[in-house]
Design a protein around this motif. Structure first.
Motif, PDB file in Angstrom:
ATOM      1  N   GLY A 299      22.379 -57.727 -63.131  1.00  0.00           N
ATOM      2  CA  GLY A 299      23.341 -56.470 -62.255  1.00  0.00           C
ATOM      3  C   GLY A 299      23.692 -57.620 -61.660  1.00  0.00           C
ATOM      4  O   GLY A 299      22.290 -58.583 -61.040  1.00  0.00           O
ATOM      5  N   GLY A 300      25.353 -57.555 -61.569  1.00  0.00           N
ATOM      6  CA  GLY A 300      25.271 -59.013 -60.394  1.00  0.00           C
ATOM      7  C   GLY A 300      25.907 -60.002 -61.182  1.00  0.00           C
ATOM      8  O   GLY A 300      26.631 -61.377 -60.549  1.00  0.00           O
TER       9      GLY A 300
ATOM     10  N   GLU B  58      29.124 -59.065 -64.701  1.00  0.00           N
ATOM     11  CA  GLU B  58      30.477 -59.273 -64.738  1.00  0.00           C
ATOM     12  C   GLU B  58      31.720 -59.316 -65.827  1.00  0.00           C
ATOM     13  O   GLU B  58      32.670 -58.928 -66.245  1.00  0.00           O
TER      14      GLU B  58
ATOM     15  N   ILE C 234      31.317 -55.905 -67.075  1.00  0.00           N
ATOM     16  CA  ILE C 234      32.378 -54.924 -66.181  1.00  0.00           C
ATOM     17  C   ILE C 234      34.222 -55.138 -66.685  1.00  0.00           C
ATOM     18  O   ILE C 234      34.454 -54.143 -66.663  1.00  0.00           O
TER      19      ILE C 234
ATOM     20  N   GLU D  97      37.025 -52.981 -68.309  1.00  0.00           N
ATOM     21  CA  GLU D  97      37.894 -52.717 -67.477  1.00  0.00           C
ATOM     22  C   GLU D  97      39.025 -52.722 -69.007  1.00  0.00           C
ATOM     23  O   GLU D  97      40.290 -51.387 -68.279  1.00  0.00           O
TER      24      GLU D  97
ATOM     25  N   ASP E 117      31.419 -45.176 -65.460  1.00  0.00           N
ATOM     26  CA  ASP E 117      31.297 -46.197 -63.833  1.00  0.00           C
ATOM     27  C   ASP E 117      30.250 -46.127 -63.013  1.00  0.00           C
ATOM     28  O   ASP E 117      29.651 -46.547 -62.178  1.00  0.00           O
TER      29      ASP E 117
ATOM     30  N   VAL F 277      28.964 -49.293 -65.000  1.00  0.00           N
ATOM     31  CA  VAL F 277      29.226 -50.111 -63.790  1.00  0.00           C
ATOM     32  C   VAL F 277      28.510 -50.413 -62.573  1.00  0.00           C
ATOM     33  O   VAL F 277      28.407 -51.799 -62.413  1.00  0.00           O
ATOM     34  N   GLY F 278      28.122 -49.301 -62.320  1.00  0.00           N
ATOM     35  CA  GLY F 278      27.565 -48.971 -60.750  1.00  0.00           C
ATOM     36  C   GLY F 278      25.738 -49.496 -61.398  1.00  0.00           C
ATOM     37  O   GLY F 278      25.522 -51.053 -59.879  1.00  0.00           O
TER      38      GLY F 278
ATOM     39  N   SER G 119      26.271 -53.933 -61.510  1.00  0.00           N
ATOM     40  CA  SER G 119      26.218 -54.364 -60.200  1.00  0.00           C
ATOM     41  C   SER G 119      25.705 -54.615 -59.579  1.00  0.00           C
ATOM     42  O   SER G 119      25.881 -55.023 -58.715  1.00  0.00           O
ATOM     43  N   SER G 120      23.997 -54.049 -59.629  1.00  0.00           N
ATOM     44  CA  SER G 120      23.306 -53.787 -58.736  1.00  0.00           C
ATOM     45  C   SER G 120      22.358 -55.317 -59.297  1.00  0.00           C
ATOM     46  O   SER G 120      21.996 -54.783 -60.031  1.00  0.00           O
TER      47      SER G 120
END
Ligand SMILES: C[S@@+](CC[C@H](N)C(=O)[O-])C[C@H]1O[C@@H](n2cnc3c(N)ncnc32)[C@H](O)[C@@H]1O
Length: 258
Positions: free
Chosen positions: A200-201, A206, A209, A213, A231, A234-235, A238-239
């Motif tokens: 994640g991240g 990305e 993600i 989008e 969502d 996506v969280g 992102s982690s």
């Protein structure tokens, strides 16, 4: 009409494709170099996207070589202008691109979008010179089923299903590619696989993600995923504490005989 779902004219398309390139280019460059791309070669890059492979090929082949980069949308290839590079708007399902014959023909993450990938492969082979190499790189998302996060797995399947919907297939298709290439009468057909590990991240996270989008409305409208679960996924992506398997890379190559 290809029905391609991820138009390169989207505001964040350049960023999205640059993240994909960052992830895939080292493997692509290693494989193309192993096949013998070198000074003086004539190369064709199909579905060139953001152009990093075409740019790398142009450096490799030098001023005595030539690179033709094609795409149905070449808006991200403008920076490629160089004496030894030509960019052409071309749909690979319409036939072999002009400018051949080529010593190397390459396409990456293109065929899973097309309704008739085998016709596209035949069109690619038609512009190879005898002895020239075809190299195809695709993705089969089977490794996402190994995740212990149902949210992540459902997200990746919904995302990739909707991205490739116009092809009439799904994103678990690339396992069929080796046999498809092998039945085209090429010699020295071989390949290799890889799969990505996503944190994640990371840039690869990305990439997914941003793809979601761009695909969000279609994903939710398909009923395969709710907005809330999207969502949540996506969280996770992102982690930095989240880790999962991404797509399984399938690379296959072969040489034209006559
Ligand atoms: C997922 S992107 C991959 C871009 C690039 N090959 C890479 O790996 O970095 C797919 C690309 O294929 C292009 N494309 C889609 N359908 C096509 C077609 N029928 N003929 C040629 N290019 C096509 C898209 O415009 C897009 O640039």
């Amino acid at each position: 009409m290809t029905g391609y779902a991820l138009d390169n004219s989207w505001a964040k398309a350049e960023r999205r494709l640059s993240l994909l390139e960052q992830h895939l280019d080292p493997m692509t460059q290693r494989r193309l170099a192993a096949l013998g791309v070198a000074g003086g070669a004539h190369c064709l890059e199909i579905g060139a996207g953001g152009g990093s492979v075409a740019r790398w090929l142009a450096d490799c082949v030098g001023q005595t070589g030539r690179v033709v980069a094609t795409d149905i949308n070449i808006s991200l290839l403008k920076g490629l202008a160089a004496d030894n590079v030509e960019t052409i708007v071309h749909d690979i399902l319409a036939g072999g691109p002009p400018g051949g014959p080529f010593d190397f023909v390459h396409a990456r993450w293109l065929l899973h979008h097309l309704p008739d990938p085998e016709q596209a492969i035949r069109n690619m082979i038609s512009v190879l010179r005898p002895g020239g190499w075809l190299m195809l790189e695709e993705v089969d998302f089977f490794p996402v089923h190994a995740s212990d996060s149902e949210t992540y797995t459902r997200f990746m399947v919904a995302l990739t299903d909707n991205v490739v919907r116009a092809s009439g297939r799904d994103c678990f298709w690339a396992r069929a590619l080796p046999a498809m290439v092998a039945r085209q009468g090429l010699r020295s057909v071989a390949g290799e696989g890889d799969f990505s590990i996503i944190q994640g991240g990371s840039p690869t996270a990305e990439f997914f993600i941003l793809t979601a989008e761009q695909m969000r409305e279609r994903m939710v409208a398909s009923g395969e995923i709710t907005e809330a679960r999207l969502d949540e996924a996506v969280g996770l992506l992102s982690s930095p504490d989240f880790w999962a398997f991404g797509g399984g890379g399938v690379a296959i190559w072969g040489q034209r005989t006559d």
